[in-house]
Design a protein around this motif. Structure first.
Motif, PDB file in Angstrom:
ATOM      1  N   THR A   1       0.732  -1.290  -0.038  1.00 24.49           N
ATOM      2  CA  THR A   1      -0.101   0.056  -0.047  1.00 24.49           C
ATOM      3  C   THR A   1       0.861   1.273   0.076  1.00 24.49           C
ATOM      4  O   THR A   1       1.707   1.284   0.965  1.00 24.49           O
ATOM      5  CB  THR A   1      -0.996   0.009   1.335  1.00 24.49           C
TER       6      THR A   1
ATOM      7  N   GLU B   1      -2.418   6.039  -1.120  1.00 27.73           N
ATOM      8  CA  GLU B   1      -3.498   5.085  -0.992  1.00 27.73           C
ATOM      9  C   GLU B   1      -3.907   4.952   0.608  1.00 27.73           C
ATOM     10  O   GLU B   1      -5.234   5.058   0.804  1.00 27.73           O
ATOM     11  CB  GLU B   1      -3.059   3.609  -1.595  1.00 27.73           C
TER      12      GLU B   1
ATOM     13  N   ARG C   1      -6.152  -3.561   1.211  1.00 30.04           N
ATOM     14  CA  ARG C   1      -4.999  -2.871   1.480  1.00 30.04           C
ATOM     15  C   ARG C   1      -5.047  -2.564   2.797  1.00 30.04           C
ATOM     16  O   ARG C   1      -3.740  -2.237   3.370  1.00 30.04           O
ATOM     17  CB  ARG C   1      -5.102  -1.675   0.736  1.00 30.04           C
TER      18      ARG C   1
END
Lengths: 215, 199
Positions: A150, A154, A202
């Motif tokens: 990740t 993000e 994620r």
């Protein structure tokens, strides 16, 4: 030498634990001792209190090295400067991305417009909550561990979606403390946020934090 | 609660002059002084918070929470009590909050039923020694409320006066006495063996 003030049974009986631990002042100590000399109940209780103090005092102390805890404290204290360094690095990225700012802003606006047009799923009356129907809670902390791949962007996007901001971390195991900042959420809302994040690939781990909010 | 102490605390783990000197340095951002203070208070705080929460992980987390508050608020220490009373007061509040949070999010392991404990304590009288009694006391303390456990621990282990406990728990001294009264009554019921020990 003056005579100690006479104590009634209840008062003397109530003070016996502190007679035993030696913290009564001289007046109280003399009065309690004088009462106990002639009161069989207090004499018996005094014996029991001494025994209790001895047992509690002999209970073993927990032998754990302070070093691990101290290292963790150092990490927590250093967390803020680390965030500042990160912010400086982000500042550089922002500068580099500035030429694309307009396109990015337009994209976000378009996305927001499309989301606005999307019909919301129908919510049953029993699930519909407002601040009027349920007392507003307070700002809450959650612990989050992101998947390794990740990116920072993000992470920022994910947290922005739940009004979250990182207040500490990452820890040695990659755990971030995230404050659900502006929402002043209650427990039910917090659990929804946790569920929402948990459903995202994620996010490897997410749970309400037991730590207290930093001031 | 701003309650002045009549007498200085007699906590067995610290010297108030040394603590004051360290706290003054901590207030000026001296991390080395914080480490020294941490070394002095780590085990007393760990034990105290563990006694209230019953969980070692919470106790370890609680110690650092307390020391973070000391780091951030050292300059606001008003000398209305000793440093150790002030720090134990912070620990008391943190421990209660951690306990409340852990109860909210997890189901706590239920301790043994009270009847079993009373029976074991009564049976153990004839051949029990203090080791057995310590184990039984551990169990009995878990049946007290966190506030009652704290008063017992602060009195018998840390040697605090009732005024000091009132400052730590931020309550009137009469509340401390009442809590102790109820704690003693419950311990007497749970541990009949206690009244038949040596001395």
């Amino acid at each position: 030498m003056t005579e100690p003030e006479a104590f009634g049974h209840a008062r003397a009986f109530g003070l016996l634990p502190w007679l035993v631990n030696g913290t009564l002042d001289a007046t109280e100590r003399d009065a309690v001792e004088q009462h106990a000399r002639t009161c069989i109940v207090c004499r018996r209780e005094l014996k029991e209190q001494r025994h209790l103090k001895a047992i509690v005092g002999e209970q073993p102390t927990i032998h754990i090295s302070a070093h691990v805890g101290l290292a963790e404290l150092d990490r927590r204290l250093d967390a803020k400067p680390a965030v500042s360094r990160g912010a400086r690095e982000w500042g550089g990225w922002y500068a580099a991305l500035q030429p694309f700012a307009f396109a990015t802003a337009a994209g976000i606006a378009l996305l927001a417009f499309l989301l606005w047009l999307t019909p919301l799923p129908e919510i049953g009356a029993d699930r519909y909550q407002t601040l009027a129907t349920e007392a507003a809670g307070e700002a809450k902390l959650i612990d989050v561990v992101f998947a390794q791949q990740t990116t920072a962007a993000e992470m920022a996007t994910l947290l922005a979606e739940v009004d979250g901001e990182i207040v500490a971390g990452p820890s040695a195991v990659g755990r971030y403390s995230v404050r659900i900042a502006s929402g002043r959420v209650n427990d039910t809302q917090l659990l929804r946020i946790v569920d929402r994040l948990a459903a995202d690939a994620r996010v490897r781990f997410v749970a309400p934090s037991l730590a207290e909010l930093p001031p | 609660m701003d309650q002045e102490l009549k007498r200085p605390i007699r906590a067995r783990f610290s010297d108030d002059n040394a603590d004051l000197a360290l706290l003054a340095r901590v207030a000026n951002g001296d991390r080395e002084a914080l480490r020294d203070l941490y070394g002095t208070y780590y085990h007393p705080l760990l034990r105290f918070i563990y006694r209230i929460t019953g969980r070692l992980d919470l106790a370890q987390e609680g110690v650092n929470d307390v020391m973070l508050v000391v780091w951030r608020s050292g300059s606001s220490f008003g000398r209305r009590s000793t440093v150790s009373t002030w720090i134990m007061g912070i620990a008391y509040r943190k421990a209660l909050k951690l306990l409340a949070a852990s109860r909210r999010w997890t189901s706590r392991l239920a301790s043994d039923p009270i009847e079993d404990l009373v029976e074991r304590s009564a049976l153990g009288v004839e051949h029990s020694d203090d080791d057995d009694l310590r184990d039984l006391l551990d169990e009995a303390l878990r049946h007290l409320s966190a506030e009652h456990r704290a008063v017992v621990e602060l009195t018998y282990f840390y040697g605090c006066s009732y005024e000091e406990i009132a400052v730590i728990a931020a309550c009137p001294v009469n509340t401390v006495k009442t809590r102790m009264f109820h704690a003693r009554a419950k311990l007497k019921t749970l541990l009949p063996a206690l009244g038949k020990g040596p001395l």
